[in-house]
Design an enzyme around this catalytic site. Sequence first.
Site, short mmCIF file in Angstrom:
data_model
loop_
_atom_site.label_atom_id
_atom_site.label_comp_id
_atom_site.label_asym_id
_atom_site.label_seq_id
_atom_site.Cartn_x
_atom_site.Cartn_y
_atom_site.Cartn_z
N ASP A 147 0.80 -1.43 0.07
CA ASP A 147 0.14 -0.13 -0.08
C ASP A 147 1.08 1.34 -0.32
OD1 ASP A 147 -2.56 1.52 0.48
OD2 ASP A 147 -2.88 1.10 2.11
N ASP B 19 -2.72 2.85 -6.17
CA ASP B 19 -1.68 2.42 -4.94
C ASP B 19 -1.42 1.12 -3.90
OD1 ASP B 19 -4.39 2.79 -3.27
OD2 ASP B 19 -3.93 4.44 -2.54
N GLU B 20 -2.18 0.13 -4.25
CA GLU B 20 -2.55 -1.10 -3.09
C GLU B 20 -2.92 -2.10 -4.60
OE1 GLU B 20 -5.61 -1.19 -0.54
OE2 GLU B 20 -7.15 -0.50 -1.52
#
Length: 355
Positions: free
Chosen positions: A9, A103-104
């Site tokens: 993350d 983003d993860e």
Amino acid sequence: MLRKFIHVDMDAFYASVEQRDDPALRGRPVVVAWRGARSVVCAASYEARRYGVRSAMPALRAERLCPDAVFVPPDFSRYKAVSRQVRAILLAHTELVEPLSLDEAYLDVTEAHSTLGSATAIARAVRAEIREATGLTASAGVAPAKFLAKIASDWRKPDGLHVIRPHEVAAFLQPLPVSRLPGVGKVMEGRLQALGVRSVGELRALDPHALEARFGRFGARLANLARGIDHGEVRPDRPTQSISTEDTLESDQPLAALDTLVADLALRTWSAARRTERIGRTVVLKLKTSAFRILTRSRTPEAPPRSGDELASVARGLCDVVDLPASTRYRLVGVGLANFFDPDDTPAQAELFED
């Protein structure tokens, strides 16, 4: 086979990209959002989070909480470029990468083609490579189950690594509030609290068959999660099919009173949808009446919504086709986008076929 999962993350991703690219923003409270009464926060730096600013919050509220915040309009083309860099790093260690957003992502490194051996070593290497390639930090969690890896990645944020080994699962889960389990929102948390259950340890003490009898299949899943059991697998390149945001009202309201909330939910859904590279065609309105009847209305415009305001306009229009009496009261409202497609798959325009 005992599986090994990593959840990676990026830390305050959009805001961190802005601070990296503009040195004047470093160390300052940065809020990634358009200004305006209808705008919502896409991301907030850790400096802004200290004031209570969070993503999906109305921008006006963020400004009240942090008057000194620097508002920066989002630049999704830059964020997507960095996300592709990160994705390439992850794929260098394993083909089993499941992106959840820009983003993860989840990684299954049980049989990774990385030569590093342990999942912990791979997680350390991934974080170091991300820092070197992008100048940004990422947090990671390592665990024998997907949902545990996701919880672990949040344990030492920002720029942290937390490992839950198989023999540590029970002790790790026991003190956690039940709200940390996937699928346990405010409503389910309240139903569990009514049973005297606030922690995962207390949930684990309940009879699994009693949980299933009370909550159906989700009750059986709760019993498994409380024991660290999750049969979910990493699904590489799983395309986004739908994104939605919903809210349970403090008191039941008539449809006529929900216009502002519908618009707010639409903007929050739009903010979440911008985290994926896919485009949603269909707008969905979800309502739950005070009698717990669920109904949905949907519309597929000729052109997909191009902004949060357009999405809000369509969602509001769907309220007009709800055919229940005006006296009906509602306890839950949701706005979603569905029927996603990849930009490269956009249907050819009609004029291409005209003489």
